[in-house]
Design a protein around this motif. Structure first.
Motif, short mmCIF file in Angstrom:
data_model
loop_
_atom_site.label_atom_id
_atom_site.label_comp_id
_atom_site.label_asym_id
_atom_site.label_seq_id
_atom_site.Cartn_x
_atom_site.Cartn_y
_atom_site.Cartn_z
N GLU A 110 0.82 -1.22 0.00
CA GLU A 110 0.00 0.00 0.00
C GLU A 110 0.85 1.27 0.00
O GLU A 110 0.35 2.36 -0.31
CB GLU A 110 -0.96 0.02 1.20
N GLU A 111 2.13 1.12 0.33
CA GLU A 111 3.01 2.29 0.33
C GLU A 111 3.63 2.58 -1.03
O GLU A 111 4.09 3.69 -1.29
CB GLU A 111 4.14 2.09 1.35
N LEU A 112 3.64 1.57 -1.90
CA LEU A 112 4.27 1.74 -3.21
C LEU A 112 3.29 2.32 -4.22
O LEU A 112 2.08 2.12 -4.13
CB LEU A 112 4.81 0.41 -3.71
N SER A 113 3.84 3.00 -5.22
CA SER A 113 3.01 3.60 -6.26
C SER A 113 2.86 2.65 -7.44
O SER A 113 3.61 1.68 -7.58
CB SER A 113 3.64 4.91 -6.74
N LEU A 114 1.91 2.95 -8.30
CA LEU A 114 1.76 2.18 -9.53
C LEU A 114 3.02 2.29 -10.38
O LEU A 114 3.43 1.32 -11.02
CB LEU A 114 0.54 2.68 -10.30
#
Length: 245
Positions: free
Chosen positions: A96-100
């Motif tokens: 949930e902390e990482l971006s697409l």
């Protein structure tokens, strides 16, 4: 005639170690990487020992991959072996902390690049009726790594691509296998461990130490060689027993 081997991610770590080992055994090399300085150093080191074709490339761009393979075939008359060693870790963090964008970049460099290389190489090997391909995945392709979920997903995908290629190419005399390194003393592993909440002493392996790039390269070289002529659609861990702990 000595075999022709294409090595991606050849500028450092396991890729460079594989290039050195194969050069010592007389293989003619096509070395590729996006790191121009590192690639030039490897090519300069190995050129006195064997024929070397070096190409700076973005392996996530299909046209560049196709041009690399065509250059290899035109220069040497074919390709006998391919070591898909290029890869990168994920930015450290939970899903949930990482971006697409993080996800897409890690998948592109690890999995998409392997797909594009297989797509470009397999037709040549099938026509020749021979060939050996080894992809460098990771034990993260067997189990999740805390804070490296996208990296783990990409390495799972690499194992799937390896097995799909082996099933499709076996009838043409082409072998496809994967090597799954564990804690190997490379810059990538150093960065991954730096982001981890805990770093096991000795790399957390049954052997009580981290492996070296040369030790991982030795497994790759074996699977590429005729010594593994009846080995395909398999993965070999090179992790000091880490996955069993």
């Amino acid at each position: 005639m000595n075999p022709v081997c294409l090595i991606t991610g050849a500028a450092g770590g396991i890729g460079a170690a594989t290039a050195r080992l194969l050069a010592s055994r007389g293989a003619r090399l096509v070395v590729a990487d996006r790191d121009a300085e590192g690639l030039a150093a490897v090519a300069a080191e190995l050129s006195p020992r064997t024929e070397v074709l070096a190409r700076i490339i973005d392996l996530t761009v299909e046209a560049e991959v196709d041009a690399l393979v065509e250059a290899a075939v035109t220069t040497f008359g074919g390709l006998d072996q391919v070591s898909l060693t290029a890869g990168m870790e994920s930015p450290h963090g939970t899903l949930e902390e990482l971006s697409l964008a993080d996800y897409e970049r890690v998948m592109a460099v690890n999995a998409t690049s392997a797909f594009l290389c297989l797509k470009a190489v397999l037709p040549h090997m099938k026509r020749a009726g021979r060939g050996s391909i080894v992809s460098t995945a990771s034990i993260a392709g067997l189990a999740a790594v805390p804070g490296q979920g996208v990296y783990s997903a990409a390495k799972h995908a690499m194992i799937g691509l390896t097995r799909a290629a082996a099933v499709e190419a076996g009838a043409f005399g082409v072998r496809v296998n994967a090597v799954l390194p564990g804690p190997i003393d490379t810059g990538m592993v150093t960065r991954i461990r730096a982001g981890s909440a805990s770093t096991p002493v000795g790399g957390g392996t049954l052997l009580g130490r981290m492996g070296t790039p040369a030790e991982a390269a030795a497994v790759i070289a074996f699977l590429l060689s005729d010594g593994a002529a009846f080995v395909t659609n398999s993965y070999w861990t090179a992790d000091g027993g880490r996955h069993q702990i």
